[in-house]
Design an enzyme around this catalytic site. Structure first.
Site, PDB file in Angstrom:
ATOM      1  N   SER A  85       0.832  -1.206   0.000  1.00 41.69           N
ATOM      2  CA  SER A  85       0.000   0.000   0.000  1.00 41.69           C
ATOM      3  C   SER A  85       0.860   1.247   0.000  1.00 41.69           C
ATOM      4  CB  SER A  85      -0.899   0.027   1.240  1.00 41.69           C
ATOM      5  OG  SER A  85      -0.138   0.317   2.407  1.00 41.69           O
ATOM      6  N   ASP A  86       0.290   2.328  -0.507  1.00 44.40           N
ATOM      7  CA  ASP A  86       0.854   3.632  -0.204  1.00 44.40           C
ATOM      8  C   ASP A  86       0.666   3.844   1.299  1.00 44.40           C
ATOM      9  OD1 ASP A  86       1.940   6.157  -0.405  1.00 44.40           O
ATOM     10  OD2 ASP A  86       0.753   6.716  -2.153  1.00 44.40           O
ATOM     11  N   TRP A  87       1.371   4.796   1.872  1.00 41.99           N
ATOM     12  CA  TRP A  87       1.389   4.944   3.329  1.00 41.99           C
ATOM     13  C   TRP A  87       0.005   5.350   3.848  1.00 41.99           C
ATOM     14  CZ3 TRP A  87       5.319   2.763   1.784  1.00 41.99           C
ATOM     15  CH2 TRP A  87       6.429   2.502   2.569  1.00 41.99           C
ATOM     16  N   GLY A  88      -0.648   4.398   4.510  1.00 47.54           N
ATOM     17  CA  GLY A  88      -1.968   4.663   5.067  1.00 47.54           C
ATOM     18  C   GLY A  88      -3.100   4.426   4.088  1.00 47.54           C
TER      19      GLY A  88
END
Length: 655
Positions: A190-193
């Protein structure tokens, strides 16, 4: 370890944080994707990737987070400097070369942001609503090339939703396309968050949540398995992919090598004007100030600061030549170019840009870059200007008409077109050769052209090949980039460049058959120096081997019937002389010399209008207006016979 990129290693030197704010170790600042893509040089981008990989090895980094491969839908996207192009063919080849370069050094990449991440405002919640054809042709094609031809170790899921589902849990994107159709076997992180429901994402092919948050998130997955909401087999696949990545990073470990103000400042401006008056010429560095382009938010306008424009105007009054050097990560408005004698655009050129600019300005190096995106005249000209950005739902109403595809279709002038760039020499084009004509969609065809340096200095030229369908059954761009070559030529030297075209070069994504389809018909092959500077063109006939079997109905138009050879044959037999000479003489006045009915000008006009109207009318309506000459029952019988014949024609012959 994974660390941010993609245009320079951003490994934090001390304690890491989720936002990457803490200090980073010293590293090379390479040119951004927006800059290097203007080189159209796959070998150069591969070398940059290799250098990035070397620095990663020196800092014990296993995966570099990049490249960014989203399409530039709007010039205002805050992260456009990090992306390659508005064109998926060009972007895909640049991303492939970057990935191959980095991974040749035993360091993984993370192709991002998958997918349709085209705005920064509201990126964590916006729903990108895109039809399947647009999704395939524009927003996924660049990822497809990179995934299939470079095999990145990881792919990063985007924050946004696509057609109602978040990217990290999206069944269509991850399961159906990425895993099943493209055969991707690496890690999806994932992208961060960006994760919203890790449990539901795992069965779709999602693996790794970033960053690590807490044991509670791990417990959620364990409970889901225990409660039967998550199959242990699906979890095992995700864990295996992550462990394979860790093993790969360990095994490939090597010893490496250790301006924002809008207001005019009168005093500063006066000093600049005085300095220019004492010089032969002025080189003025202008552009977007720090903070105007960034991850997390979009630009609010395309303009550069007003004080810079005012300065250029004042400098132009000195009578000295003014050379503007424009730093930016995306297009800006250029109405101020009337105040400058020359414009050099290095985009965001990295830490060595000063020496590179000196070499170009002094003539040591001949510039050879060309724009990988269109520069529009103003923001209101852009395809999505009326609705960009959106807070909740971003409907991609412009469809496949992004960038030059839009401006050409609208016949709209632009500041600088896609593929445009100047050189200190000139090139001529000639001798276009198309290998075979006609060509089946199962075959390839070679296209060749000669290019000559007709100037006085050595130079490099980027030759671009575009394909356009002449009479498409669906709305298509005038032409699309399907090949490019970059060559170096001495003065007077001629070289032949060669391109290979295949089915995808002519095809569009057909949502009815869920596949790429190249209709039988005539296509124009264009070879030139930019999307608007076409030097050579020729036609080729493509023969489709795909039987679409589009069923007709009684509400199909006469136009649709006449476009189908099977339907035409059956309709001729069914209608016969149903309309006979249908009141041919009623609209005319008397007879011509050969005894045939003659028409007055008014009668001829009425007949033409009636024919045009009939072409778009449903067959059942034509029957209803035939006065019984062609009964509605006959329409049902005719349509049934047509569909039966088409179905039989598509069946494989008995062996």
């Amino acid at each position: 370890m994974v660390t941010d990129g993609p245009h320079g290693l951003r490994k934090q030197s001390g304690e890491s944080d989720m936002l990457g704010i803490n200090d980073s170790v010293p590293a090379t600042c390479f040119p951004s994707a927006a800059c290097v893509c203007n080189s159209w040089d796959e070998e150069l981008i591969g070398r940059i990737g290799k250098a990035l990989g070397e620095e990663c090895q020196a800092e014990e980094v296993g995966v570099l987070l990049g490249p960014g491969n989203n399409i530039k839908r709007s010039p205002l996207c805050g992260r456009n400097f990090e992306y390659f192009s508005e064109d998926p063919y060009l972007a895909g080849h640049m991303a492939k070369s970057h990935i191959n370069g980095v991974q040749s050094m035993g360091v993984g990449t993370s192709l991002k942001h998958f997918a349709v991440n085209n705005q920064e405002n509201y990126r964590m919640s916006v729903d990108a609503v895109v039809d399947e054809r647009t999704l395939r042709e524009i927003y996924l094609a660049a990822f497809e090339t990179a995934v299939k031809e470079a095999k990145p170790w990881t792919i990063m899921g985007a924050y946004n939703k696509v057609n109602g589902s978040f990217c990290c849990e999206n069944h269509h994107l991850l399961h159906e396309i990425l895993r099943d159709e493209w055969g991707y076997e690496g890690v999806v992180m994932s992208d961060w968050g960006a994760v919203n429901d890790h449990v539901s994402g795992i069965p779709e092919g999602f693996d790794l949540r970033m960053p690590y948050l807490s044991e509670a998130k791990i417990d959620e997955i364990v409970r889901a398995v225990e409660e039967g909401r998550l199959a242990e087999e699906d979890l095992d696949k995700a864990v295996e992919r992550v462990l394979t990545l860790v093993k790969k990073c360990v095994e490939n470990r090597r010893e490496g090598f250790s301006l924002t103000a809008e207001d005019v400042d009168p005093a500063m401006e006066a000093d600049a004007v005085a300095a220019v008056k004492e010089a032969d010429r002025a080189v003025v560095c202008i552009g977007l100030p720090d903070g105007w382009e960034s991850e997390g938010y979009d630009r609010t306008k395309m303009d550069i600061p007003a004080n810079q424009i005012h300065l250029l105007k004042e400098l132009s009054r000195t009578g000295r030549p003014v050379i503007a050097v424009l730093f930016c990560g995306a297009p800006v408005t250029t109405g101020w170019t009337e105040y400058v004698d020359a414009l050099l655009v290095p985009y965001t050129g990295g830490q060595a840009v000063a020496q590179a600019l000196t070499d170009v300005l002094c003539g040591t190096v001949n510039p050879c870059g060309k724009l990988s995106e269109t520069w529009p005249l103003k923001m209101s000209d852009t395809p999505c200007s009326l609705t960009y950005p959106q807070k909740k739902k971003a409907v991609y109403e412009e469809g496949v008409f992004v960038g030059y595809r839009y401006y050409e279709k609208k016949q709209m002038p632009v500041a600088f077109p896609f593929g445009f760039g100047l050189s200190y020499t000139e090139f001529s084009y000639g001798n276009l050769q198309i290998g075979k004509d006609p060509v089946k969609d199962t075959e390839t065809v070679k296209v060749r052209a000669d290019v000559t340096n007709i100037g006085k200095v050595p130079g490099k030229e980027i030759i671009q090949l575009y394909v356009g369908e002449k009479d498409a059954p669906v709305p298509r761009p005038v032409k699309e980039l399907k090949g490019f070559r970059k060559i170096s030529l001495e003065p007077g030297e001629t070289r032949t460049v060669e391109f290979t075209l295949d089915k995808r070069s002519f095809a569009y994504y057909d949502e009815e058959i869920h596949d790429w389809y190249a209709p039988t018909g005539s296509y124009e092959i264009s070879v030139g120096a930019s999307s608007t500077d076409i030097r050579l063109s020729g036609e080729i006939q493509v023969v489709s081997t795909v039987q679409k079997n589009d069923e007709l109905t009684v509400y199909s138009s006469l136009e649709e019937i006449l476009a189908d050879p099977v339907a035409v044959q059956i309709m001729g037999a069914a209608m016969g002389g149903a309309f006979g000479g249908a009141q041919g003489a009623e609209a005319g006045e008397g007879k011509a010399e050969d005894g045939q009915p003659a028409q007055s000008p008014a009668g001829a006009t009425a007949a033409a209008e009636g024919a045009a109207m009939a072409m778009t009318m449903p067959m059942i309506k034509i029957a209803g207006m035939s006065g019984g000459a062609f009964p509605e029952e006959a329409v049902y019988q005719m349509i049934g016979a047509i569909n039966a014949a088409k179905k039989n024609a598509s069946q494989p012959a008995d062996k």
